[in-house]
Design an enzyme around this catalytic site. Structure first.
Site, PDB file in Angstrom:
ATOM      1  N   HIS A   1       0.808  -1.218   0.000  1.00 54.58           N
ATOM      2  CA  HIS A   1       0.000   0.000   0.000  1.00 54.58           C
ATOM      3  C   HIS A   1       0.845   1.273   0.000  1.00 54.58           C
ATOM      4  O   HIS A   1       0.344   2.357  -0.305  1.00 54.58           O
ATOM      5  CB  HIS A   1      -0.986   0.000   1.177  1.00 54.58           C
ATOM      6  CG  HIS A   1      -0.379   0.279   2.511  1.00 54.58           C
ATOM      7  ND1 HIS A   1      -0.056  -0.722   3.416  1.00 54.58           N
ATOM      8  CD2 HIS A   1      -0.025   1.432   3.128  1.00 54.58           C
ATOM      9  CE1 HIS A   1       0.434  -0.192   4.511  1.00 54.58           C
ATOM     10  NE2 HIS A   1       0.488   1.129   4.367  1.00 54.58           N
TER      11      HIS A   1
ATOM     12  N   ASP B   1       0.284  -7.731   1.584  1.00 55.55           N
ATOM     13  CA  ASP B   1       0.666  -6.319   1.626  1.00 55.55           C
ATOM     14  C   ASP B   1       2.189  -6.151   1.637  1.00 55.55           C
ATOM     15  O   ASP B   1       2.727  -5.286   2.330  1.00 55.55           O
ATOM     16  CB  ASP B   1       0.059  -5.615   2.843  1.00 55.55           C
ATOM     17  CG  ASP B   1       0.011  -4.095   2.664  1.00 55.55           C
ATOM     18  OD1 ASP B   1       0.235  -3.622   1.528  1.00 55.55           O
ATOM     19  OD2 ASP B   1      -0.215  -3.389   3.656  1.00 55.55           O
TER      20      ASP B   1
ATOM     21  N   SER C   1       4.707   2.672   7.880  1.00 62.08           N
ATOM     22  CA  SER C   1       4.363   1.511   7.059  1.00 62.08           C
ATOM     23  C   SER C   1       5.537   1.101   6.181  1.00 62.08           C
ATOM     24  O   SER C   1       6.126   1.923   5.485  1.00 62.08           O
ATOM     25  CB  SER C   1       3.153   1.829   6.171  1.00 62.08           C
ATOM     26  OG  SER C   1       1.989   1.943   6.933  1.00 62.08           O
TER      27      SER C   1
END
Length: 470
Positions: A123, A153, A227
């Site tokens: 993402h 992911d 992230s």
């Protein structure tokens, strides 16, 4: 003299009684006023000094500096310029235009090899038009996407550098323990090279509610921008890729979640070797046990994975696993719920052999299972399909096609009323012949979102029919 002493004692006693009566019944209690201190005191104050001293002394025995120094130079700042759809104006609507705008997104990544391979979250780099990474020494390099896996992911990037880059090594996330100290390293809020500490507070955490995830949960502070960053143990080994936070505000409020390193490592190796992710399947379906489920089944076990069904032509069927078995361990990893099993299998490939401890009729049994390549796929509006065996094709007198294994969902009654049943062969989708699950996936991936789905199917009577589904 005695009379005098008696008179004095009576007087003192009377005065004491009078004063006590006044204090008890007549005097009004003055309100107590707390002193207001304008000094900024800590919100939390120690109340048990002996316990606090012991805890601090134990904590002082843990040295984070080596792990932080090893990791901070291997974590990069990822910048993603993406092309997104903008809010259309009246003029755009009039001319039928779809306006687009460039948007800058940021995150983190971890260098995993000296020649410039970088692991991050999918993402973080999704829809990217231009990618760059900034090293801890402020150098900026252009990055290219090697491959991605939206399911876990995870994404793999590559940069070119004239010199070897600092990198971190993978640890074994299966051996990480709840309560173990960890560091989260990343770039929250564009603040580069940020290190926070915490402990592993849970493992095999599923946030989706569909048992498709198996995160490591920590209380190390992670915020937007973290992230794709590193979760490392005190030895500086990479045990997770920070991926998500649990928050009602969008910022950290207590817990963060990381993809276990064993899963991330396997995904990266598959991308580098095969170009895509190779998933090994066990071949069972069922669910996690708990008190309610156990009572419904009439069993005394409340932990483990209950096998409800065994898929045909799978390693589980060959190994003799049966409906009603309870999987308790796999390669000595305890299986308490489905996400434990899911997390372990996500780190394995087809043809890997695993040792399974299962409970059958109150007796523990050990079996070896060879994981196979997933040959099933959920086809929208139909259900589960699988690759057809030669005997299936021969039975339906066709040279190509995939087999309907199970009809699912609300369309089931309608499909059966149209003569569509389990075992039927789908020979074409959207007028393109299919021979395998890969063919089906390719057709669906290249199909426009709003394009109707049409299938060509041979039913049990040998009739070839075409159906349009929306």
């Amino acid at each position: 003299m005695k009379k005098m002493l008696t008179l004095v004692l009576v007087s003192v006693l009377g005065g004491a009684i009078t004063l006590g009566t006044y204090k008890t019944f007549l005097e009004k209690e003055e309100p107590k006023i707390a002193n207001t201190n304008t000094q900024d005191d800590p919100v939390f104050l120690p109340t048990n000094y002996n316990t606090t001293t012991t805890t601090l002394a134990a904590a002082e025995g843990i040295d984070f500096t080596t792990a932080a120094d090893q990791t901070v130079h291997a974590v990069v700042h990822v910048k993603n310029v993406a092309l997104n759809t903008a809010q259309p104006t009246l003029q755009d609507l009039f001319y039928g235009r779809v306006p687009q705008k460039r948007q800058l997104g940021t995150g983190s990544g971890v260098i995993i090899s000296p020649d410039g391979y970088i692991i991050t979250n999918n993402h973080v780099i999704e829809d990217s038009e231009q990618l760059s990474i900034t090293l801890n020494d402020n150098r900026t390099l252009e990055a290219k996407i090697v491959g991605t896996d939206p399911k876990t992911d995870i994404a793999l990037l590559k940069v070119e550098s004239d010199e070897q880059l600092p990198y971190t090594t993978f640890g074994d996330s299966d051996t990480a323990k709840i309560g173990e100290w960890v560091l989260a390293v990343g770039n929250p809020f564009n603040l580069t090279s940020t290190v926070t500490a915490g402990i592993i507070s849970a493992k095999s955490r599923d946030l989706s509610g569909r048992s498709t995830q198996s995160f490591i949960q920590t209380d190390a502070a992670v915020n937007p921008g973290n992230s794709g960053g590193a979760l490392v143990n005190t030895a500086g080994q990479l045990i997770g890729i920070n991926t998500a936070i649990s928050s009602q505000t969008g910022s950290y409020i207590g817990y963060s979640f990381a993809v276990p390193s064993n899963i991330a490592k396997k995904v990266v190796q598959d991308i580098m070797e095969f170009g895509n992710v190779q998933n090994g399947i066990l071949g069972v379906s069922g669910g996690s046990l708990n008190s309610a489920f156990a009572e419904k089944l009439g069993i005394g076990e409340t932990e483990g994975f209950y096998v409800d069904d065994v898929e045909e032509d799978t390693g589980a069927e060959v190994a003799g696993i049966k409906s009603g078995d309870i999987i308790k361990k796999i390669d000595n990893i305890k299986i308490r719920k489905f996400s434990d099993l899911r997390g372990f299998l996500d780190s394995k490939r087809p043809n890997d052999v695993v040792n399974i401890t299962l409970l059958r009729d109150d007796q523990l049994k050990n079996v070896q299972v060879t994981l196979l390549k997933n040959n099933t796929f959920v086809l929208p509006f139909i259900g589960v399909i699988k690759e057809a065996k030669p005997e299936d094709l021969k039975k339906y007198k066709t040279d190509n096609g995939v087999k309907i294994l199970r009809i699912n969902g609300s369309y089931g009654q309608y499909l059966r009323s149209e003569g569509i049943e389990e075992g039927n062969i789908i020979t074409a989708i959207n007028n393109k012949k299919v021979n395998s699950i890969e063919d089906v996936e390719a057709i669906l991936n290249n199909r426009d979102t709003y394009q109707p789905l049409s299938i060509e199917l041979i039913n049990s009577k040998g009739e070839t029919n075409r159906y349009g589904l929306r």
